[in-house]
Design a protein around this motif. Sequence first.
Motif, PDB file in Angstrom:
ATOM      1  N   THR A  57       1.080 -56.512 -50.793  1.00 12.08           N
ATOM      2  CA  THR A  57       0.993 -57.705 -51.651  1.00 12.08           C
ATOM      3  C   THR A  57       2.065 -58.690 -51.249  1.00 12.08           C
ATOM      4  OG1 THR A  57       2.437 -56.674 -53.281  1.00 12.08           O
ATOM      5  CG2 THR A  57       0.068 -56.427 -53.595  1.00 12.08           C
ATOM      6  N   ASP A  58       1.670 -59.930 -51.085  1.00 11.47           N
ATOM      7  CA  ASP A  58       2.641 -60.978 -50.720  1.00 11.47           C
ATOM      8  C   ASP A  58       2.928 -61.875 -51.891  1.00 11.47           C
ATOM      9  OD1 ASP A  58       3.047 -60.226 -48.111  1.00 11.47           O
ATOM     10  OD2 ASP A  58       1.275 -61.306 -47.403  1.00 11.47           O
ATOM     11  N   ASP A 110       7.290 -66.197 -43.470  1.00 10.13           N
ATOM     12  CA  ASP A 110       6.122 -65.437 -43.018  1.00 10.13           C
ATOM     13  C   ASP A 110       6.493 -63.992 -42.671  1.00 10.13           C
ATOM     14  OD1 ASP A 110       7.596 -66.067 -40.791  1.00 10.13           O
ATOM     15  OD2 ASP A 110       5.905 -66.816 -39.607  1.00 10.13           O
ATOM     16  N   SER A 111       7.507 -63.432 -43.356  1.00  9.88           N
ATOM     17  CA  SER A 111       7.904 -62.017 -43.263  1.00  9.88           C
ATOM     18  C   SER A 111       8.353 -61.615 -41.862  1.00  9.88           C
ATOM     19  CB  SER A 111       6.771 -61.105 -43.738  1.00  9.88           C
ATOM     20  OG  SER A 111       6.441 -61.380 -45.074  1.00  9.88           O
ATOM     21  N   ARG A 112       9.238 -62.379 -41.305  1.00 11.25           N
ATOM     22  CA  ARG A 112       9.864 -62.026 -40.033  1.00 11.25           C
ATOM     23  C   ARG A 112      11.372 -62.189 -40.167  1.00 11.25           C
ATOM     24  NH1 ARG A 112       7.563 -65.682 -35.480  1.00 11.25           N
ATOM     25  NH2 ARG A 112       7.610 -67.217 -37.155  1.00 11.25           N
ATOM     26  N   VAL A 120       8.340 -57.785 -40.540  1.00 16.06           N
ATOM     27  CA  VAL A 120       8.630 -56.996 -41.728  1.00 16.06           C
ATOM     28  C   VAL A 120       7.321 -56.703 -42.428  1.00 16.06           C
ATOM     29  CG1 VAL A 120       9.830 -56.934 -43.940  1.00 16.06           C
ATOM     30  CG2 VAL A 120      10.875 -58.077 -41.980  1.00 16.06           C
ATOM     31  N   GLU A 121       7.050 -55.418 -42.689  1.00 13.99           N
ATOM     32  CA  GLU A 121       5.857 -55.037 -43.431  1.00 13.99           C
ATOM     33  C   GLU A 121       6.177 -55.155 -44.922  1.00 13.99           C
ATOM     34  OE1 GLU A 121       4.176 -51.303 -42.273  1.00 13.99           O
ATOM     35  OE2 GLU A 121       4.656 -51.648 -40.161  1.00 13.99           O
ATOM     36  N   THR A 122       5.349 -55.898 -45.633  1.00  8.18           N
ATOM     37  CA  THR A 122       5.635 -56.197 -47.031  1.00  8.18           C
ATOM     38  C   THR A 122       4.979 -55.231 -48.012  1.00  8.18           C
ATOM     39  OG1 THR A 122       3.778 -57.729 -47.125  1.00  8.18           O
ATOM     40  CG2 THR A 122       5.938 -58.645 -46.564  1.00  8.18           C
ATOM     41  N   GLY A 123       4.202 -54.308 -47.566  1.00 13.47           N
ATOM     42  CA  GLY A 123       3.594 -53.318 -48.462  1.00 13.47           C
ATOM     43  C   GLY A 123       2.271 -53.757 -49.053  1.00 13.47           C
TER      44      GLY A 123
END
Length: 104
Positions: free
Chosen positions: A103-104, A80-82, A98-101
Amino acid sequence: MERTPEDYQEPAPLKFLRRLVTVLTGVMILGLITIIGLFVMRFSGGSAKVALPAELSLPDGVSPVAVTAGPGWYAVVTGDSRILIFGRDGTLRQEIAVETGGTD
């Protein structure tokens, strides 16, 4: 009078080519032995071993994607982007989103 193979002289360019091929074959064999030796040395336990704690308690519903270690800490990248930073004793020290920009 019949000529025997000993009567023929090898031309100079052919003699040079024969020697060149022999030397290049030797160099290729030595290079192959060197590459195999480097692979054996590299993959035969010469690397540092990382001591991981017996157990890391991740928060509920978190799936690990990657794990890395630093001096005195471990980092777990989650699905989950951490990034979760743990101490050597296994306690959670820090959590980084974490910022993914977009689009996941």
